[in-house]
Design a protein around this motif. Sequence first.
Motif, PDB file in Angstrom:
ATOM      1  N   ASN A  21      42.502  26.189  37.200  1.00  0.00           N
ATOM      2  CA  ASN A  21      43.941  26.445  37.220  1.00  0.00           C
ATOM      3  C   ASN A  21      44.201  27.943  37.340  1.00  0.00           C
ATOM      4  O   ASN A  21      43.250  28.733  37.413  1.00  0.00           O
ATOM      5  CB  ASN A  21      44.635  25.824  36.005  1.00  0.00           C
ATOM      6  N   GLU A  22      45.456  28.330  37.358  1.00  0.00           N
ATOM      7  CA  GLU A  22      45.792  29.721  37.644  1.00  0.00           C
ATOM      8  C   GLU A  22      45.199  30.679  36.604  1.00  0.00           C
ATOM      9  O   GLU A  22      44.609  31.706  36.947  1.00  0.00           O
ATOM     10  CB  GLU A  22      47.319  29.859  37.695  1.00  0.00           C
ATOM     11  N   THR A  23      45.340  30.310  35.321  1.00  0.00           N
ATOM     12  CA  THR A  23      44.848  31.196  34.256  1.00  0.00           C
ATOM     13  C   THR A  23      43.344  31.400  34.386  1.00  0.00           C
ATOM     14  O   THR A  23      42.845  32.522  34.333  1.00  0.00           O
ATOM     15  CB  THR A  23      45.160  30.571  32.866  1.00  0.00           C
ATOM     16  N   ALA A  24      42.615  30.301  34.558  1.00  0.00           N
ATOM     17  CA  ALA A  24      41.152  30.418  34.662  1.00  0.00           C
ATOM     18  C   ALA A  24      40.769  31.182  35.927  1.00  0.00           C
ATOM     19  O   ALA A  24      39.835  31.993  35.924  1.00  0.00           O
ATOM     20  CB  ALA A  24      40.517  29.033  34.651  1.00  0.00           C
ATOM     21  N   SER A  25      41.503  30.958  37.030  1.00  0.00           N
ATOM     22  CA  SER A  25      41.195  31.669  38.280  1.00  0.00           C
ATOM     23  C   SER A  25      41.329  33.169  38.071  1.00  0.00           C
ATOM     24  O   SER A  25      40.473  33.952  38.494  1.00  0.00           O
ATOM     25  CB  SER A  25      42.150  31.246  39.395  1.00  0.00           C
ATOM     26  N   GLU A  26      42.406  33.579  37.385  1.00  0.00           N
ATOM     27  CA  GLU A  26      42.606  35.018  37.139  1.00  0.00           C
ATOM     28  C   GLU A  26      41.497  35.581  36.273  1.00  0.00           C
ATOM     29  O   GLU A  26      40.993  36.677  36.502  1.00  0.00           O
ATOM     30  CB  GLU A  26      43.957  35.248  36.455  1.00  0.00           C
ATOM     31  N   LEU A  27      41.109  34.812  35.292  1.00  0.00           N
ATOM     32  CA  LEU A  27      40.045  35.241  34.379  1.00  0.00           C
ATOM     33  C   LEU A  27      38.746  35.493  35.150  1.00  0.00           C
ATOM     34  O   LEU A  27      38.083  36.510  34.968  1.00  0.00           O
ATOM     35  CB  LEU A  27      39.808  34.110  33.378  1.00  0.00           C
ATOM     36  N   PHE A  28      38.421  34.572  36.059  1.00  0.00           N
ATOM     37  CA  PHE A  28      37.182  34.734  36.839  1.00  0.00           C
ATOM     38  C   PHE A  28      37.310  35.857  37.850  1.00  0.00           C
ATOM     39  O   PHE A  28      36.336  36.509  38.177  1.00  0.00           O
ATOM     40  CB  PHE A  28      36.803  33.417  37.524  1.00  0.00           C
ATOM     41  N   GLU A  29      38.519  36.105  38.331  1.00  0.00           N
ATOM     42  CA  GLU A  29      38.748  37.241  39.245  1.00  0.00           C
ATOM     43  C   GLU A  29      38.408  38.536  38.525  1.00  0.00           C
ATOM     44  O   GLU A  29      37.797  39.440  39.089  1.00  0.00           O
ATOM     45  CB  GLU A  29      40.229  37.302  39.646  1.00  0.00           C
ATOM     46  N   LYS A  30      38.844  38.626  37.259  1.00  0.00           N
ATOM     47  CA  LYS A  30      38.673  39.878  36.525  1.00  0.00           C
ATOM     48  C   LYS A  30      37.239  40.058  36.068  1.00  0.00           C
ATOM     49  O   LYS A  30      36.636  41.096  36.224  1.00  0.00           O
ATOM     50  CB  LYS A  30      39.598  39.887  35.294  1.00  0.00           C
ATOM     51  N   SER A  31      36.683  39.040  35.467  1.00  0.00           N
ATOM     52  CA  SER A  31      35.316  39.153  34.965  1.00  0.00           C
ATOM     53  C   SER A  31      34.661  37.794  34.898  1.00  0.00           C
ATOM     54  O   SER A  31      35.097  36.935  34.141  1.00  0.00           O
ATOM     55  CB  SER A  31      35.319  39.765  33.566  1.00  0.00           C
TER      56      SER A  31
END
Length: 366
Positions: free
Chosen positions: A283-293
Motif C-alpha cells: 500500500n502507499e505507506t509501505a511503498s513510501e517506507l521502502f522508497e526511503k529505506s
Amino acid sequence: MSYTYKKVVVKVGSNVVTRADGTLDVTRLSSLVDQIALLHKAGIEIILISSGAVAAGKSELTTHKKLDDVSQRQLYSAVGQAKLIDRYYELFREHNISVGQILTTKEDFSTRRHYLNQRNCMQVMLDCGVIPIVNENDTIAVSELMFTDNDELSGLIASMMDMEALFILSNVDGIYDGPPADANTKVIRQVEPGKDLTDYIQQGKSSFGRGGMLTKATIARKIADEGITVYISNGERAGILQELLTSPSPLGTCFLPAPIEVSNIKKWMAHSESFTQGALWLNETASELFEKSATVASILPVGLMRVEGTFKKDDIVRILNNNGDKIGVGKVRYNSEKIATMLGKHGLRAVVHYDYLYIEETHEIN
Ligand code: GLU
C-alpha cells in the motif's frame, strides 16, 4: 605479481571466438587459453563462459532442409558445442590443465535445490583445480525458458559462485559515450553504483551472438549492485585478462560494485524473476517506507493492499509498490489464499521475512 581479484568469471562472446565467416578462431582461442592458464597457475579461480557453439555449428554444416529457427539453433549448437569444447580441451591440455564442460538451462536455476546442485558442481571443480567451461544447453533450451544470452548466464554464475569480478569480453573496448564513428567518442571508464547508462547505448547487436550492449549493461548493473565488480572489455585486445587483473586502470567500462553484502539466498532470488508465481502489492505507506529505506524491513500484512496470482508457501513472488512498479522479489511464508485474508491487518507475522526479501538497489535510498 599481485592480482586485483582471486575469483573471476570470464565470459567470451561469439564474435570473440569466431572469425567473420563463423568458423572458430583458433588463434584467438589459443591466446585466451594461454592467458587463462597463466592466471590459473597463479592461483586465480576462473570460470569460463564461452559462446560460439551455434556459430561454429552453422559454419560446419550445409543442409538443404528447411528448418525453423529453433531447430536450426538445436542442430548447430549440438554440432558446434562438440567442436568448441574439443578445442578448449586440447588447448588447455597443452598447459596440463583439466577442464570440464557444464551445459545448463534457465530451468536449472529455478528451485533452490537445483541452484545449490549447480553451485556444488562448480565448486567441486574449482576445488579440484578443474576449470569449468559453461554454455547454455542450446539443444534443449527453447523460447521462453532461454537465457536472454550468455551475458545473463555469466551474471547468474558470478553471483551464484560469489565471485569477485565478472569480465564480459566482446569485440569492442567497452561502452562509448557517443557514436563509435565520432572521433571525440571515448570509452566510459567507470560507472558508479546505481547509475543508468541506457541513454548512451545504441540498440543493435553483434552479428553472431544473441546479446547486445544494452543487455550487457543491464546485467553489469545488476551484478555490480550485488557487490561484484564488472568490466565490459575487448576480448580481442592482446593480454586483456592480465591487464584486467593487474593494471590499475584497464581499458574497458568498469561497473563499480555497490558497497553492500548480499547474502547468497538473496542473490538467488534476485535472479529468479522469471520463475515468480505472483505478486504482492504494497500500500502507499509501505511503498513510501521502502522508497526511503529498504535496508532492514520485512513485509507485514498491514503494508499490503493486494495479492496477485496463485502461489504456494515458499514460492518466490514479485513485490510491487502501490503504482504496480516492481521493486523486488521475496519468498513468501504463506500461500496466496492465506495472504488474501491478512491484507491490511495489524499485529500479524511478516509474510516475507527480511532475510528472504531482495529489494532492487535503485529503490534503496539511504
Ligand atoms: N549459447 C550460444 C552459443 O554458444 C550463444 C548465446 C549468446 O550469444 O549469448 O552459440
